[in-house]
Design an enzyme around this catalytic site. Structure first.
Site, PDB file in Angstrom:
ATOM      1  N   GLU A  57      56.178  47.334  28.471  1.00  0.00           N
ATOM      2  CA  GLU A  57      56.749  47.990  27.285  1.00  0.00           C
ATOM      3  C   GLU A  57      58.103  48.622  27.598  1.00  0.00           C
ATOM      4  O   GLU A  57      59.017  48.597  26.768  1.00  0.00           O
ATOM      5  CB  GLU A  57      55.809  49.094  26.777  1.00  0.00           C
ATOM      6  CG  GLU A  57      54.425  48.622  26.350  1.00  0.00           C
ATOM      7  CD  GLU A  57      53.423  48.620  27.484  1.00  0.00           C
ATOM      8  OE1 GLU A  57      53.802  48.253  28.618  1.00  0.00           O
ATOM      9  OE2 GLU A  57      52.257  48.949  27.241  1.00  0.00           O
ATOM     10  N   CYS A  80      49.511  52.164  28.131  1.00  0.00           N
ATOM     11  CA  CYS A  80      48.811  53.182  28.917  1.00  0.00           C
ATOM     12  C   CYS A  80      49.103  54.589  28.399  1.00  0.00           C
ATOM     13  O   CYS A  80      50.119  54.839  27.748  1.00  0.00           O
ATOM     14  CB  CYS A  80      49.141  53.044  30.397  1.00  0.00           C
ATOM     15  SG  CYS A  80      50.862  53.342  30.778  1.00  0.00           S
ATOM     16  N   CYS A  89      53.156  54.534  28.624  1.00  0.00           N
ATOM     17  CA  CYS A  89      53.915  53.645  27.729  1.00  0.00           C
ATOM     18  C   CYS A  89      53.692  54.017  26.266  1.00  0.00           C
ATOM     19  O   CYS A  89      54.575  53.813  25.427  1.00  0.00           O
ATOM     20  CB  CYS A  89      53.490  52.204  27.940  1.00  0.00           C
ATOM     21  SG  CYS A  89      53.974  51.599  29.543  1.00  0.00           S
ATOM     22  N   THR A 166      31.696  17.860  53.182  1.00  0.00           N
ATOM     23  CA  THR A 166      32.960  18.539  53.474  1.00  0.00           C
ATOM     24  C   THR A 166      33.600  18.023  54.761  1.00  0.00           C
ATOM     25  O   THR A 166      34.740  18.351  55.059  1.00  0.00           O
ATOM     26  CB  THR A 166      32.737  20.046  53.637  1.00  0.00           C
ATOM     27  OG1 THR A 166      31.814  20.244  54.706  1.00  0.00           O
ATOM     28  CG2 THR A 166      32.188  20.662  52.376  1.00  0.00           C
ATOM     29  N   THR A 310      27.788  27.924  55.543  1.00  0.00           N
ATOM     30  CA  THR A 310      26.844  29.036  55.721  1.00  0.00           C
ATOM     31  C   THR A 310      27.295  30.256  54.925  1.00  0.00           C
ATOM     32  O   THR A 310      26.522  30.813  54.130  1.00  0.00           O
ATOM     33  CB  THR A 310      26.730  29.409  57.223  1.00  0.00           C
ATOM     34  OG1 THR A 310      26.455  28.217  57.944  1.00  0.00           O
ATOM     35  CG2 THR A 310      25.662  30.442  57.463  1.00  0.00           C
ATOM     36  N   ALA A 312      29.719  30.446  52.549  1.00  0.00           N
ATOM     37  CA  ALA A 312      29.859  30.141  51.117  1.00  0.00           C
ATOM     38  C   ALA A 312      28.475  30.130  50.461  1.00  0.00           C
ATOM     39  O   ALA A 312      28.284  30.674  49.359  1.00  0.00           O
ATOM     40  CB  ALA A 312      30.581  28.806  50.933  1.00  0.00           C
TER      41      ALA A 312
HETATM   42  C1  AOF Z   1      50.761  49.106  30.337  1.00  0.00           C
HETATM   43  N1  AOF Z   1      51.709  48.150  30.501  1.00  0.00           N
HETATM   44  O1  AOF Z   1      52.698  46.574  31.693  1.00  0.00           O
HETATM   45  C2  AOF Z   1      50.784  47.572  32.578  1.00  0.00           C
HETATM   46  C3  AOF Z   1      49.747  48.521  32.364  1.00  0.00           C
HETATM   47  O2  AOF Z   1      50.173  52.721  38.596  1.00  0.00           O
HETATM   48  P1  AOF Z   1      50.786  52.455  37.268  1.00  0.00           P
HETATM   49  O3  AOF Z   1      51.495  53.628  36.689  1.00  0.00           O
HETATM   50  O4  AOF Z   1      51.642  51.209  37.269  1.00  0.00           O
HETATM   51  O5  AOF Z   1      49.576  52.179  36.271  1.00  0.00           O
HETATM   52  C4  AOF Z   1      48.764  51.062  36.453  1.00  0.00           C
HETATM   53  C5  AOF Z   1      47.773  50.983  35.316  1.00  0.00           C
HETATM   54  O6  AOF Z   1      48.466  50.890  34.074  1.00  0.00           O
HETATM   55  C6  AOF Z   1      46.900  49.738  35.394  1.00  0.00           C
HETATM   56  O7  AOF Z   1      45.728  49.977  36.139  1.00  0.00           O
HETATM   57  C7  AOF Z   1      46.607  49.477  33.928  1.00  0.00           C
HETATM   58  O8  AOF Z   1      45.580  50.319  33.448  1.00  0.00           O
HETATM   59  C8  AOF Z   1      47.910  49.872  33.271  1.00  0.00           C
HETATM   60  N2  AOF Z   1      48.791  48.703  33.264  1.00  0.00           N
HETATM   61  N3  AOF Z   1      49.764  49.231  31.224  1.00  0.00           N
HETATM   62  O9  AOF Z   1      50.797  49.860  29.373  1.00  0.00           O
HETATM   63  C9  AOF Z   1      51.772  47.387  31.585  1.00  0.00           C
HETATM   64  N4  AOF Z   1      50.837  46.831  33.713  1.00  0.00           N
HETATM   65 ZN    ZN Z   2      52.123  51.537  30.765  1.00  0.00          ZN
END
Ligand code: AOF
Ligand code: ZN
Length: 376
Positions: A57, A80, A89, A166, A310, A312
């Site tokens: 974002e 997030c 975001c 295999t 084994t 796997a």
């Molecule tokens: C979003 N947009 O492009 C992604 C998200 O460690 P950080 O701050 O990068 O946070 C990682 C977490 O953020 C990840 O575990 C997931 O929940 C979220 N990823 N979220 O809004 C994004 N890559």
């Molecule tokens: Zn984010």
């Protein structure tokens, strides 16, 4: 149920395409894409490139600048709501004045799950969720499983002849599959957070178990060598038999030695910096695979098992496998050839594992099957 316009579908499709650009570089973060539109025209787009760097974002908002005011954002994952390595975001979208956010799927991360959507709604942003949800889920199956269960997604990679062998009876196996299939295996490795194999394979074949950039085929047009992530190489060495002289130690990508007994001090003292060790409980003298996956689940979304019959087989019997990727070569290796998986015999058809082929395609001269495992 929301009725999506043709424009909505096109824009989310574009966001999914953008997210795919991060498929080999964002681990352990998910791959996410974002498109921002203003009056049905794209004014900004972006994707998450690397953990620790801005989310999708933020890239899209930076590209759109003031054109995001009153616009619509299409995101493949719920924005997030938490301060992680980057600020939330959802807040960035609100501050930029975005009026509507279309989200393909909820973020399963317990730090987020729905809080991003709630933040947006509370700020008066229109939120629509569920557009192209299954395409968005297919971008990050490992991330989704680990966020929900703390256990990584497990894929067992196998290569066999038409008669399911295999190697020849004398152990010779180079090469059963063709060069395209071997390139495909390199790409599969590059997608996974960890590769797991057994000490026997290391002692007998002396593999390097890393991703070789120049063997990635078309991927090298898309990714620079420096951006590709090497998976964590995990060696199951229950009785601590490695000597330190094997090829895996010469290659500087991360290596984890898993044993059930501690290594001698002389061995430990000489280990290079890229090597870590962990002692885990055993079951009948072998590493407890459930304990292994719980350990790897602390940092890894997806595990690829590239091992002999084994180990796997033990993964399959322990009920730890989500998927098998089988490369089948048009060759016949003979009745005494080595078997694909060492499994206990079944007494009735009712006991046999239930498998479902979810993808089948030609890779060069070979056939690749992707098989989902039901509960065994
Ligand atoms: C979003 N947009 O492009 C992604 C998200 O460690 P950080 O701050 O990068 O946070 C990682 C977490 O953020 C990840 O575990 C997931 O929940 C979220 N990823 N979220 O809004 C994004 N890559
Ligand atoms: Zn984010």
């Amino acid at each position: 149920m929301t009725v999506w316009s043709r424009h909505d579908i096109l824009m989310m499709n574009r966001a999914v395409q953008l997210a795919r650009k991060g498929l080999y570089t964002t681990r352990p973060n998910p791959s996410v894409g974002c498109v921002i539109t203003q009056n049905d025209i794209i004014v900004g787009e972006g994707f998450h490139q690397k953990a620790g760097e801005p989310h999708a974002e933020v890239h899209a908002l930076n590209a759109a600048k003031e054109a995001s005011l009153g616009g619509t954002a299409y995101v493949t994952l719920e924005p997030c709501s938490h301060f992680g390595r980057t600020p939330p975001c959802a807040k960035a979208l609100i501050e930029a004045g975005v009026k509507r956010v279309v989200v393909a799927m909820k973020d399963p991360n317990p730090q987020v799950v729905g809080r991003g959507l709630a933040m947006l709604t509370a700020a008066g942003v229109q939120v629509d969720i569920g557009l192209l949800e299954s395409q968005a889920e297919a971008l990050n199956p490992g991330f989704i499983k680990r966020m929900k269960t703390n256990i990584p997604l497990v894929t067992v990679k196998l290569a066999a002849s038409l008669d399911g062998k295999t190697a020849l009876a004398n152990g010779k196996s180079q090469w059963i599959t063709g060069s395209e299939a071997r390139q495909d295996v390199q790409r599969l490795r590059a997608k996974h957070g960890a590769l797991v194999t057994g000490v026997e394979t290391v002692l007998i074949d002396n593999p390097s178990l890393n991703v070789r950039y120049d063997e990635l085929g078309g991927l090298t047009d898309v990714y620079d060598e420096k951006d590709l992530q090497q998976p964590l190489r995990v060696i199951l060495d229950s009785k601590a038999r490695l000597t330190g002289k094997e090829r895996i130690f010469d290659i500087e990508s991360p290596l984890l030695l898993v044993s059930c007994t501690a290594y001698p001090d002389e061995f430990t003292a000489k280990l290079p910096k890229h090597v870590e060790k962990v002692v885990l409980p055993d079951i009948k003298g072998r590493v407890d695979l459930h304990a292994l996956l719980a350990h790897l689940g602390q940092c890894v979304n997806s595990v690829m098992v590239e091992a002999g019959a084994t180990l796997a087989g033990a993964f399959v019997e322990a009920g730890c496998v989500d998927e098998i990727v089988l490369y089948q070569a048009p060759k016949l290796l003979g009745a005494k050839g080595r078997n694909l998986l060492a499994l206990n015999d079944y007494e009735s058809m009712a006991e046999i594992p239930s498998l479902k082929v979810i993808d089948e395609r030609k890779i060069g001269v070979d056939t690749r099957l992707v098989i989902q495992l039901g509960h065994i």
